[in-house]
Design a protein around this motif. Structure first.
Motif: not given
Length: 244
Positions: A28-31
């Motif tokens: 998953a991509a997170y900021s």
């Protein structure tokens, strides 16, 4: 980047926001963003809410009804304060001290009878440094008049509070060095008791950090008992650190 799980919490929806811990998911991509919570803003809002509900607040009272405030600053106190400022002029003439501009000198030499005094200036213009001299000038005035002078130094943040206290400790040390180098000049203008006024830092964020030699660290529970034993002292703390 190392993440440490914390328990979730609720919020008021204005200055603090609820959250819950969730493990990261592979792929998953997170900021990464700054913390949206404003703890100081939340506390300030609580104070405003309290004032609106009729709770007493010393600062608000001073600003809303300034005519009700007063400072016992007799002629002897004003004379002692002016004598301190004259001593700074004498040190300048002797090449032992730098000059102050007209506004800084007026701050140091006068306004001892002002219940509330606003000092304005951009960062780095010497407000804390000039305040250290202004405080010692007022201490000398209080000593000349035989008055108590237990003084609170408080700023919005721990860092700013530390800076103000450190400036005061440095000015005390500088004047002590001048006393040793030019004793006659010092004695003509300055009360030596201003060099011995205790400096306290109450409930600092980091009690173990290095402090100037004159500063004594106090915990919140012991502070009041120590302070009231002094006829004159300077106690630095943030209001939320001792009030919560």
């Amino acid at each position: 980047l190392e993440l440490a799980p914390e328990g979730g919490g609720g919020g008021d929806g204005r200055y603090s926001f609820g959250y819950s811990w969730r493990p990261l998911q592979p792929g998953a991509a997170y900021s990464v963003e700054s913390d949206p919570n404003d703890v100081y803003g939340k506390r300030c809002a609580e104070i405003v809410d309290g004032i609106r509900d009729g709770a007493p607040n010393a600062l608000y009272g001073r600003l809303a009804e300034p005519e009700r405030e007063g400072v016992a600053w007799p002629a002897a106190a004003a004379a002692g304060q002016r004598r301190f400022a004259a001593g700074l002029d004498a040190l300048l003439e002797a090449g032992a001290l730098h000059p102050f501009d007209q506004h800084q000198r007026a701050y140091i030499a006068g306004h001892g009878d002002a219940p509330t005094l606003l000092v304005q200036g951009p960062p780095g213009t010497g407000k804390s440094y000039a305040t250290a001299f202004a405080l010692l000038a007022r201490l000398q005035g209080a000593l000349a008049a035989g008055q108590l002078f237990r003084t609170i130094l408080s700023c919005k943040t721990h860092a700013a509070t530390d800076v103000l206290l450190e400036q005061l400790a440095e000015v005390q040390a500088a004047l002590r060095a001048i006393q040793a180098q030019q004793p006659a000049l010092f004695a003509a203008y300055f009360d030596p008791r201003i060099l011995d006024a205790p400096l306290f830092r109450v409930a600092p964020r980091d009690p173990a950090r290095p402090w100037p030699g004159a500063v004594r660290v106090l915990d919140r529970d012991a502070a009041l008992g120590v302070i009231v034993q002094q006829r004159a002292c300077f106690a630095a703390f943030t209001l939320f650190a001792v009030g919560t």
